[in-house]
Structure formats: structure tokens, C-alpha cells
Design a protein around this motif. Sequence first.
Motif, PDB file in Angstrom:
ATOM      1  N   UNK A  25     -23.208  -2.183  44.184  1.00 24.74           N
ATOM      2  CA  UNK A  25     -22.068  -2.464  43.304  1.00 24.74           C
ATOM      3  C   UNK A  25     -22.149  -3.905  42.803  1.00 24.74           C
ATOM      4  N   UNK A  26     -21.990  -4.086  41.501  1.00 25.58           N
ATOM      5  CA  UNK A  26     -22.070  -5.392  40.854  1.00 25.58           C
ATOM      6  C   UNK A  26     -20.793  -5.636  40.054  1.00 25.58           C
ATOM      7  N   UNK A  27     -20.612  -6.868  39.610  1.00 20.72           N
ATOM      8  CA  UNK A  27     -19.514  -7.150  38.702  1.00 20.72           C
ATOM      9  C   UNK A  27     -20.067  -7.519  37.326  1.00 20.72           C
ATOM     10  N   UNK A  28     -19.184  -7.937  36.441  1.00 21.26           N
ATOM     11  CA  UNK A  28     -19.592  -8.197  35.055  1.00 21.26           C
ATOM     12  C   UNK A  28     -20.654  -9.292  34.962  1.00 21.26           C
ATOM     13  N   UNK A  29     -20.608 -10.274  35.847  1.00 19.68           N
ATOM     14  CA  UNK A  29     -21.532 -11.409  35.756  1.00 19.68           C
ATOM     15  C   UNK A  29     -22.801 -11.230  36.587  1.00 19.68           C
ATOM     16  N   UNK A  30     -22.714 -10.544  37.710  1.00 16.18           N
ATOM     17  CA  UNK A  30     -23.930 -10.371  38.522  1.00 16.18           C
ATOM     18  C   UNK A  30     -24.838  -9.273  37.974  1.00 16.18           C
ATOM     19  N   UNK A  31     -24.315  -8.408  37.116  1.00 14.81           N
ATOM     20  CA  UNK A  31     -25.157  -7.354  36.526  1.00 14.81           C
ATOM     21  C   UNK A  31     -26.318  -7.951  35.744  1.00 14.81           C
ATOM     22  N   UNK A  32     -26.077  -8.888  34.795  1.00 16.29           N
ATOM     23  CA  UNK A  32     -27.221  -9.485  34.102  1.00 16.29           C
ATOM     24  C   UNK A  32     -28.071 -10.388  34.988  1.00 16.29           C
ATOM     25  N   UNK A  33     -27.482 -11.002  36.014  1.00 12.94           N
ATOM     26  CA  UNK A  33     -28.281 -11.812  36.941  1.00 12.94           C
ATOM     27  C   UNK A  33     -29.342 -10.940  37.603  1.00 12.94           C
ATOM     28  N   UNK A  34     -28.935  -9.748  38.050  1.00 13.73           N
ATOM     29  CA  UNK A  34     -29.869  -8.805  38.674  1.00 13.73           C
ATOM     30  C   UNK A  34     -30.889  -8.304  37.660  1.00 13.73           C
ATOM     31  N   UNK A  35     -30.442  -7.962  36.461  1.00 17.99           N
ATOM     32  CA  UNK A  35     -31.340  -7.343  35.481  1.00 17.99           C
ATOM     33  C   UNK A  35     -32.455  -8.279  35.046  1.00 17.99           C
ATOM     34  N   UNK A  36     -32.242  -9.601  35.146  1.00 18.19           N
ATOM     35  CA  UNK A  36     -33.260 -10.558  34.748  1.00 18.19           C
ATOM     36  C   UNK A  36     -34.358 -10.719  35.793  1.00 18.19           C
ATOM     37  N   UNK A  37     -34.085 -10.388  37.050  1.00 15.69           N
ATOM     38  CA  UNK A  37     -35.058 -10.668  38.108  1.00 15.69           C
ATOM     39  C   UNK A  37     -35.535  -9.419  38.841  1.00 15.69           C
ATOM     40  N   UNK A  38     -34.987  -8.250  38.492  1.00 11.36           N
ATOM     41  CA  UNK A  38     -35.395  -7.021  39.162  1.00 11.36           C
ATOM     42  C   UNK A  38     -35.385  -5.876  38.156  1.00 11.36           C
ATOM     43  N   UNK A  39     -35.922  -4.742  38.582  1.00 10.71           N
ATOM     44  CA  UNK A  39     -35.965  -3.563  37.710  1.00 10.71           C
ATOM     45  C   UNK A  39     -35.376  -2.365  38.438  1.00 10.71           C
ATOM     46  N   UNK A  40     -35.046  -1.341  37.675  1.00  3.99           N
ATOM     47  CA  UNK A  40     -34.496  -0.123  38.256  1.00  3.99           C
ATOM     48  C   UNK A  40     -35.493   0.526  39.204  1.00  3.99           C
ATOM     49  N   UNK A  41     -36.774   0.522  38.819  1.00  6.52           N
ATOM     50  CA  UNK A  41     -37.793   1.141  39.678  1.00  6.52           C
ATOM     51  C   UNK A  41     -37.956   0.374  40.981  1.00  6.52           C
ATOM     52  N   UNK A  42     -37.851  -0.950  40.927  1.00  9.56           N
ATOM     53  CA  UNK A  42     -37.946  -1.743  42.156  1.00  9.56           C
ATOM     54  C   UNK A  42     -36.780  -1.430  43.088  1.00  9.56           C
ATOM     55  N   UNK A  43     -35.574  -1.359  42.519  1.00  7.12           N
ATOM     56  CA  UNK A  43     -34.405  -1.034  43.344  1.00  7.12           C
ATOM     57  C   UNK A  43     -34.542   0.352  43.951  1.00  7.12           C
ATOM     58  N   UNK A  44     -35.046   1.296  43.165  1.00 13.08           N
ATOM     59  CA  UNK A  44     -35.225   2.661  43.663  1.00 13.08           C
ATOM     60  C   UNK A  44     -36.229   2.707  44.810  1.00 13.08           C
ATOM     61  N   UNK A  45     -37.264   1.865  44.725  1.00 15.57           N
ATOM     62  CA  UNK A  45     -38.270   1.831  45.794  1.00 15.57           C
ATOM     63  C   UNK A  45     -37.687   1.294  47.097  1.00 15.57           C
ATOM     64  N   UNK A  46     -36.559   0.591  47.024  1.00 14.17           N
ATOM     65  CA  UNK A  46     -35.882   0.063  48.220  1.00 14.17           C
ATOM     66  C   UNK A  46     -34.708   0.955  48.636  1.00 14.17           C
ATOM     67  N   UNK A  47     -34.707   2.202  48.172  1.00 17.52           N
ATOM     68  CA  UNK A  47     -33.701   3.213  48.525  1.00 17.52           C
ATOM     69  C   UNK A  47     -32.320   2.914  47.949  1.00 17.52           C
ATOM     70  N   UNK A  48     -32.275   2.172  46.838  1.00 18.29           N
ATOM     71  CA  UNK A  48     -31.019   1.986  46.110  1.00 18.29           C
ATOM     72  C   UNK A  48     -30.963   3.079  45.049  1.00 18.29           C
ATOM     73  N   UNK A  49     -30.192   4.120  45.304  1.00 18.31           N
ATOM     74  CA  UNK A  49     -30.194   5.305  44.447  1.00 18.31           C
ATOM     75  C   UNK A  49     -29.098   5.295  43.379  1.00 18.31           C
ATOM     76  N   UNK A  50     -28.214   4.317  43.454  1.00 16.82           N
ATOM     77  CA  UNK A  50     -27.143   4.247  42.466  1.00 16.82           C
ATOM     78  C   UNK A  50     -26.739   2.794  42.279  1.00 16.82           C
ATOM     79  N   UNK A  51     -26.626   2.370  41.015  1.00 17.00           N
ATOM     80  CA  UNK A  51     -26.134   1.033  40.680  1.00 17.00           C
ATOM     81  C   UNK A  51     -24.900   1.219  39.800  1.00 17.00           C
ATOM     82  N   UNK A  52     -23.805   0.570  40.162  1.00 15.24           N
ATOM     83  CA  UNK A  52     -22.552   0.763  39.419  1.00 15.24           C
ATOM     84  C   UNK A  52     -21.754  -0.526  39.433  1.00 15.24           C
TER      85      UNK A  52
END
Length: 553
Positions: A25-52
Motif C-alpha cells: 500500500x502506497x500513498x500519493x507521494x510514495x507511488x512515484x518514489x517507488x516507480x522511479x526505482x523499482x518495477x512491477x516485475x521486480x515487486x512480483x518476484x518478491x511475492x508482492x502480488x498487489x500494489x494499491x
Amino acid sequence: MDALKAAQHYINRIVTDTSGMKVLLLDRETTPIISLVSTQSHLLSKEVYLVDRIDNVQRDSMRHLKCLCFLRPTDSSIQALVDELRSPKYGDYYIYFSNILKKSMIELLAENDESEVVQELQEFYADFYAPTPCLFHIGLTPSTHPLFAEGHSWNPGALNRTVQGLSALLLSLKKRPNIRYERNSGMALKLGRELEYLVNHESNLFGTNSDDKTHLYILDRKNDPVTPLLTHWTYHAMLHELIGVNNGRIDLSYLPDIRPEVKEVMLSQDQDSFFKQSQFLNFGDLGVSVKEFVDSYQSKTASQHKIESISDMKRFVEAYPEFRKLSGNVTKHVTLIGELSRIVGSHHLLAVSELEQSLACNEQHNTDLKALRTLIADPSIQPENKVRCVVLYALRYERAQSNALHELKQQLSSSGVDADLVSTVDVVLRYSGLRERQSDIFQNENIFSRGRNMFKGLQGTENVYTQHTPALAVMLEQLLRGRQGLHWQERLPNLDPQARPPTIGNESGIFNQDIIVFVVGGVTLDEEKAVANLNARFGSQNVRIIAFTISRI
């Protein structure tokens, strides 16, 4: 000293420290912070199956999942988390904040965790945006967070967010620097004092002693208003200025007949090798580079068509994901460069840039005035570009006896330029005119600087569109080479008068230094290029430089 890696380290810690199936779970400001340094596939490889988003009240209850929360410690995010804890949708909660938490916030969360679902609460200091290794920002935009209040003073909201971003950067790098500021800037001094107060107040986090090998230079944009007024010709700068880049994303949906897969594209050094290699190329070299990129793609495409055996099929299947990625990158960059080329042509930017460079680098009043009058009279030139050239004229020839600024402003108005846009000429002069600056940016204020400027002009230049060197690049190179040490010690005093001055008087240069540069008013991507070049040149001396700015990139 790499804050991009520091931010990536924190994100990796968040998604790997907790095992099992997870939701993030992210907020309005941490969403772009995450998107700049990680990818959906990387998160999925760490068993993060949902981002909201934590403020999405329509989320389903999934008590079998663990919940990771990465949030900024703002009132809105704290309230959203309180509401979540009162009615938890997941089994366990692991909460990470991007900056220092107030004691009252921790108490509020504890009071509302009646189900005792919170398993962990930590501070991970990734409270900044990291688009490239040597440039970081805090995501403020003038429409939502104006920089100035009355006069040349800080807007309280912008000041507070800037202090938070800088403190998070220092904590992520584990640095407590000597803070130096430009002597003529009240805003630089105010920021330095606020940051110093926070560092002293949180000495358990920052330590008690400053690091003599780490320096934070707080500069003011008003001392070099010229660099942001120029058209910059590197790939990254052109994308940002001519098309628009928002936290690494470029919206191309306005183009007619645009293919669906490139309506929005991402720029990332980690995920895009062509961008990493080409971001600092000028527009001319960029054309050669993209042609080689397309040729390489075509040769690989031809080899993939030669499937004559089982081993060929196996090789094709194994290479297919990389092949699709390469195909997408080729399409993306060919589309982007094509659009840049169209804009350069339709806006006549080569002619505009030639005049800008002349105004920035050469003292030739009659020639510049004639060219400027012609430019203003040309209806094919964008109004913003006309005004930028007049601002450059106003700054360079502010004290010239033959100054024709009043006439030029009248010509702007008569050519249809909006009155508010014309008024920016006077606004810039009040903000960064000769009385406000402490540097001779045009080298025309005395006979000695005029002589240096004339000699520089006689030497010629490789490209008439890139003659100008940012003042920031000149300052850093002189510091790194140990030149004009007394001048810079006087211009950049230390907040702590007891602090030892940096080693800048030795002609052999400085070694083993970390330099963080913050510019009140923002840095340009041309200055980012200068910082990257200096890091490459002085890396053998174990010198590392990063630039920090306000506006999003």
C-alpha cells in the motif's frame, strides 16, 4: 555516494524483509518514489502480488495476505492508515515511513491498532525522487507548492518540504555534512539554518559530529539566471523541456495515430540501455546513435528469422523476452526523437538557440539588438522564446548606455505577446538583476573580465548551440582543482564558524570528498550533465557529487 542506490536499497528491504504473499500500500507521494526505482516485475518476484493506494476505500478484504505500507508521514497518510487499522483488510501490517515520525503520530497509530495487526513500524528515509544517479528532487510544482512568499522569502510549505527532503537524503547516505551557503542569499541561509536545527535536534539519527569530507553547498538560482533561460540540446533536457517528463513518464497520447504501446513511455537508466548511453548526447549525435540502434535491431531481427532447426527454435524462445523489450525500446526512442525533430523544426529552435547563445556568451550589442528585433517580428517564433531572448538581453545589457529594453518590450506587446508574459522581463530583473547577483556571469563588469571573455571568444567553439558553460560547472571545477580557494571560502561561508574550511586552496585539487549541491530555485538538466561529467573526470580522486533540486523531473 549514490542516493539512487540508497532508495533502491530501502525499497528492496521493504519487499524482502517480510516473507510470503504480500500487498503493498502506497500513498500519493510514495507511488512515484517507488516507480522511479523499482518495477512491477521486480515487486512480483518478491511475492508482492498487489500494489494499491491506501486511500482507495474500494479495496477487498484479503486476510490471508500480509500488508506492507510505505507512506510519507503526512496528516492525510496518517489518517488513512488510522482508518485502515480500525478496520484491517489484511492479516499483518508492516509499516514503513519515508521520513522522521513525530511521537504524536506513533501514539495515534498505537491507539487505533486495537486488533494488534501491526507487526513492525520503521523509518526508511527514501523521501525524495531519484530519476538519475546524480540528480534528485522532492517533487514540488509551482501550482501546488509555490517557492516564494512575499519578496525573496520562502513559502513556509515549500521550505518545510525541502528540509524534509534534504534531511532524508542525508540520512539515506548516512552523512552529516558541513553546510555552506551563498553569502548574498537570504533563502539559502534560511534553508541552511532550518536544516542545521533539524540535524542538531535529531542528533541520535545524524550523529553529533560533522563529516569534514562531506559538504552541502546551498546555492541560489538568482546568481545564475542565464542557464535555465537557454535551449539545451541533450536528449534528456530536450525531452523534459519540449515534450515533458513527469517522474520518468512521458505522455505521447496527444500525437495523432500513436500506437497504443507508446501512448505513455518510461525513461529509466536501469531498464533502458539506450537512454542510459544517450541521455547526454546532443541532438546531432543523437541522430547517429538512434540510427545505430535501429541497425542493431534490424540485424538481430534478421537473425531471428533464420529458424531451421530445433536448436534455432530453442534459441529464439529463450531470446524472445529480450527481443520484445528491444523492439519496444526501438519504437519508443524512434517516436520520441521524431517528435523532438518536429518540434525543433516547427518552433525554429535552431535560430532561437543561436541568438540565445550569442546573448549569453558574447558582448556585441548592435548585432544582438538587430537579431533580436528580427526574431520578435517573426510570427513563426513562439512568444515564450521571444520573451526568453529579451530577458537574456535585459540581463546582459542591464547597464549598457545604449540599452533598448523599453523599445523591445513595446515590440513584444505590438507583436501580440501576452502582457503577463512581457511582464516576466521585469520580474526576472528584480529577482536576479545585477544588484541581486554576486557573480560576474557575463564577464563584462570590469576590464579584466571583459578581456577574459574576449579571449574565450577568440578560441572558438565546437558547436554554436552549446557555447555556454553553466556557472555551477565552473564553480565545481574550480573547487575540485583547488583554484580560487579564498574566493569560494568568502562566497560560500560555513554556517558553523568553527568548522574547518574545505581543502580548496591546494592546486593539486581535492580528494576523498562528497559534495551535495542544492540550488534554491532548481537546477537544469544541462547542469546535471555537467555534474555527471565531473564525476567521471574526478572519480579517480574519490570525489562524488550529486545535485538536489525542488521541481519534479
